[in-house]
Every structure is written in structure tokens, then in C-alpha cells.
Enzyme design. Structure first.
Site, PDB file in Angstrom:
ATOM      1  N   GLY A   9       0.842  -1.205   0.000  1.00  0.00           N
ATOM      2  CA  GLY A   9       0.000   0.000   0.000  1.00  0.00           C
ATOM      3  C   GLY A   9       0.872   1.247   0.000  1.00  0.00           C
ATOM      4  N   GLY A  12      -0.402   5.015  -1.310  1.00  0.00           N
ATOM      5  CA  GLY A  12      -1.450   5.781  -0.636  1.00  0.00           C
ATOM      6  C   GLY A  12      -0.890   7.019   0.048  1.00  0.00           C
ATOM      7  N   GLN A  13      -1.790   7.723   0.741  1.00  0.00           N
ATOM      8  CA  GLN A  13      -1.412   9.002   1.364  1.00  0.00           C
ATOM      9  C   GLN A  13      -0.250   8.829   2.352  1.00  0.00           C
ATOM     10  OE1 GLN A  13      -4.153  10.501   4.235  1.00  0.00           O
ATOM     11  NE2 GLN A  13      -3.249  12.538   4.300  1.00  0.00           N
ATOM     12  N   ILE A  36      -1.333  -1.920  -5.517  1.00  0.00           N
ATOM     13  CA  ILE A  36      -2.142  -2.499  -6.585  1.00  0.00           C
ATOM     14  C   ILE A  36      -2.066  -1.650  -7.855  1.00  0.00           C
ATOM     15  CG2 ILE A  36      -4.326  -1.378  -5.925  1.00  0.00           C
ATOM     16  CD1 ILE A  36      -5.414  -4.428  -6.227  1.00  0.00           C
ATOM     17  N   ARG A  37      -1.585  -0.408  -7.691  1.00  0.00           N
ATOM     18  CA  ARG A  37      -1.435   0.503  -8.843  1.00  0.00           C
ATOM     19  C   ARG A  37      -0.152   1.302  -8.670  1.00  0.00           C
ATOM     20  NH1 ARG A  37      -2.622   5.410  -6.347  1.00  0.00           N
ATOM     21  NH2 ARG A  37      -3.647   4.982  -4.384  1.00  0.00           N
ATOM     22  N   TYR A 143     -15.357   0.098   8.604  1.00  0.00           N
ATOM     23  CA  TYR A 143     -13.916   0.328   8.774  1.00  0.00           C
ATOM     24  C   TYR A 143     -13.514   0.157  10.247  1.00  0.00           C
ATOM     25  CZ  TYR A 143      -9.666   3.327   8.785  1.00  0.00           C
ATOM     26  OH  TYR A 143      -8.410   3.847   8.933  1.00  0.00           O
ATOM     27  N   LYS A 147     -10.976  -2.532  11.924  1.00  0.00           N
ATOM     28  CA  LYS A 147      -9.764  -2.126  12.659  1.00  0.00           C
ATOM     29  C   LYS A 147      -9.778  -2.679  14.090  1.00  0.00           C
ATOM     30  CE  LYS A 147      -7.367   0.032   9.551  1.00  0.00           C
ATOM     31  NZ  LYS A 147      -6.090  -0.520   9.101  1.00  0.00           N
ATOM     32  N   ILE A 173      -5.055  12.173   9.157  1.00  0.00           N
ATOM     33  CA  ILE A 173      -3.693  12.595   8.803  1.00  0.00           C
ATOM     34  C   ILE A 173      -3.766  13.673   7.716  1.00  0.00           C
ATOM     35  CG2 ILE A 173      -1.408  11.847   8.017  1.00  0.00           C
ATOM     36  CD1 ILE A 173      -2.278  10.588  10.708  1.00  0.00           C
TER      37      ILE A 173
HETATM   38  C1  AKB Z   1     -10.697   8.048   7.926  1.00  0.00           C
HETATM   39  O1  AKB Z   1     -11.216   9.181   8.019  1.00  0.00           O
HETATM   40  O2  AKB Z   1     -11.312   7.036   7.581  1.00  0.00           O
HETATM   41  C2  AKB Z   1      -9.243   7.894   8.313  1.00  0.00           C
HETATM   42  C3  AKB Z   1      -9.081   7.483   9.740  1.00  0.00           C
HETATM   43  C4  AKB Z   1      -9.400   8.413  10.832  1.00  0.00           C
HETATM   44  O3  AKB Z   1      -8.659   6.387   9.988  1.00  0.00           O
HETATM   45  N1  AKB Z   1      -8.546   9.123   8.065  1.00  0.00           N
END
Ligand code: AKB
Length: 319
Positions: A9, A12-13, A36-37, A143, A147, A173
């Protein structure tokens, strides 16, 4: 350094800036970027790069073998807003990728893992202000659920099999080199681009939606510091709370107005507002400070001036 580093990854950012920093520290050929890209030119040209799907166990193992990798940073994930739109895809990506890496470490093929968690592990029943390291965790997003589950598995693999896995609960971030993708905290980046381009911004979060945030340099410093700390200092093997700045869209807009006097903000909260409402406003990171010496360098003022300069330069280069 014994063995190479693999970033999964890497485009990514966070992955982009982390890869470049690790290449600066360890040498370009010691740090293998994969995604992946393809990604930013500097990342692609400064060292080895492999196209790699984070859910492809066999290919991950091949790359690890080919480059004699000993340390993996698993940065691939589907973030909060995107995951709400594709729950099963998010679950598969976020969980399968972690299991592959944990099992590879369990087999003794690699020595150390970094895996990012998030403030999304908390939910509406969690204390909102100065959220403690250990507290109620009932996440309500796809998400967040992935996590939190990941954190439990990290701790399990450490306790049961001695896997050296280290993790941080990233706040939002903020950075200008690579755009974020699909997060609830992304407004805090978009606002700088729109302020410089059009002197106005419509926020998808409400004016009083306070969220924990951090400038990229602090996030990279924390990530590298936790990985370099002696193993006995890493007492939390689920994930560490980490804090730097907390602000609302209104507070950030007022800070930007100090530099762009005619800047105007308006508010049109969408589905991301309810995600933001389920997350903490501020985080207590005493445990990370005590265990491995975490300390942020960027406050709201310093982050704002750095972002305005960075985004401003990027806009000029692309004009
Ligand atoms: C999101 O907004 O999904 C992320 C995070 C806080 O993990 N930046």
C-alpha cells in the site's frame, strides 16, 4: 540492517511519504514499495516497486522471498467513507491482508510488522473527550469494526505466537504530497486546496464536528519511532492511542482566515457527519508517550502554515 523492508500500500497518502522516509534512512534498494497501482513519480523512480494485491497471499510470499524481506509495513486498507459503500470488499481487504502478514510472521519468515489502526475503533458509547487507551469500544462503521477486529488479532498473534506486531491508532492525517482516499477526515485537506484555489469551501462535516488530527510528519515520525523502539518498550500489542491536534471545521477555517482574509466556509454535512459523530473529539495518548516516548511537533498553527505553503507550491507547479 538485517533484511529488507516491504511497504504494502505504498502509493497511498501515508504509504508514499513513509516509503520515501524509510528509503532516506535505510537506502533506496533496502525498501521495496508495492501497491495495486502505480503511484507518485518520486516513489516509482527512487527504488524497487512491485505491483502487489494485498489480499494475494502467494504473491506477497513471492515478493518477500525474492527481496529477502524481514520487516513489513501493511498500509493497504479501505477507509471509513469508502468502506460504508462496499462493506464486504472493505472487510475482505482489511482482514485478509492482515491475516496473510500475521501468518507469514508466525511462520518465522519475517521478523516485524507495522499495521495501522485508527480512531475509528471507538464508537458512540466511548468517552468522547480525552478518550483513554483502554475504554469502551463499540465501533459502528465497517472500517472501525475491521480495525478493532484487527487489533484483537494482532494482540492474539503476539501473545500466542510471539509475533512482533506494532500498531498506532491514527487520527485524521493531514498532508499535501499525496491526496487521501475515502476518509471522513479528508475535509481537513480539501479545505486547503479550495481555500487557495477559490477562497471558499463547503465542508461535508458540520462546523462543530471536532476530530483528532495530525500532520503527516508527526505520523511518519510516530510510525518509525514505534518500529525502532526496543521490543520490551512496546507493552500494548493491540494498538496505541496517538494524539496531536483536535479541531472543528470552524476552528480550522478561522486559522486559514488568518492567512487568506477573504476565505469563506459553508457547511453541507453528508453521511460522513454521522461517522464523525461516532468518533472521539480528542485522544489521551499518555501510554504512547510513556512507553516509547511519543511527542508531536506540529500544532494547529504550524500545520496550517505548512499546508498552505505546500499546497500553494503544488498548485503553482501544476498551473
Ligand atoms: C478516515 O477518516 O477514515 C481515516 C481514519 C481516521 O482512519 N482518516
Amino acid at each position: 540492517m538485517a533484511g529488507r523492508i516491504l511497504i504494502i500500500g505504498a502509493c497511498g497518502q501515508i504509504g508514499t511519504e513513509l516509503t520515501l522516509k524509510l528509503r532516506e534512512i535505510h537506502g533506496n534498494d533496502q525498501v521495496i514499495a508495492s501497491d495495486i497501482r502505480e503511484g507518485a513519480e518520486e516513489l516509482m523512480t527512487s527504488g524497487p516497486f512491485e505491483i502487489l494485491n494485498a489480499t494475494d497471499d502467494a504473491h506477497i510470499r513471492e515478493v518477500i522471498k525474492e527481496y529477502e524481506v524481514k520487516v513489513v509495513y501493511l498500509m493497504a486498507a479501505m477507509l471509513s467513507a469508502t468502506a460504508e459503500k462496499a462493506p464486504m470488499k472493505a472487510w475482505d481487504l482489511n482482514m485478509d491482508s492482515l491475516f496473510h502478514i500475521l501468518n507469514i510472521a508466525k511462520e518465522g519468515i519475517i521478523d516485524k510488522i507495522f499495521w495501522p489502526s485508527s480512531i475509528a475503533v471507538f464508537g458512540p458509547t466511548t468517552p468522547k473527550d480525552d478518550t483513554p487507551q483502554t475504554t469502551i469500544m463499540e465501533p459502528t462503521t465497517v472500517y472501525g469494526i475491521s480495525k478493532q477486529t484487527g487489533e484483537r488479532w494482532c494482540e492474539y498473534f503476539h501473545r500466542k505466537f510471539g509475533v512482533d506486531v506494532r500498531s498506532i491508532r491514527y487520527p485524521g492525517i493531514i498532508s499535501y504530497k499525496t491526496l487521501p482516499g475515502g476518509g471522513t477526515t479528508d475535509y481537513a485537506i480539501e479545505i486547503f486546496h479550495e481555500a487557495l484555489k477559490h477562497s471558499k469551501y463547503t465542508s461535508f462535516l458540520a462546523e462543530d464536528a471536532a476530530l483528532p488530527m495530525m500532520y503527516m510528519d508527526d505520523a511518519i515520525k510516530a510510525t518509525i519511532d514505534i518500529m525502532e523502539a526496543p521490543a520490551e518498550k512496546i507493552k500494548v500489542r493491540s494498538s496505541y492511542n496517538l494524539a496531536a491536534i483536535s479541531f472543528t471545521p470552524e476552528v480550522l477555517a478561522n486559522e486559514i482566515k488568518k492567512h487568506i482574509a477573504d476565505f469563506e466556509i459553508s457547511y453541507a454535512p453528508d453521511f460522513r457527519q454521522s461517522i464523525a459523530e461516532s468518533w472521539p473529539s480528542s485522544i489521551d495518548d499518555t501510554t504512547a508517550r510513556e512507553d516509547w516516548g511519543w511527542e508531536p511537533d506540529f500544532d494547529l498553527e504550524k500545520m496550517t502554515t505548512t499546508m498552505l505553503e505546500g499546497v500553494g507550491n503544488t498548485l503553482k507547479e501544476n498551473a
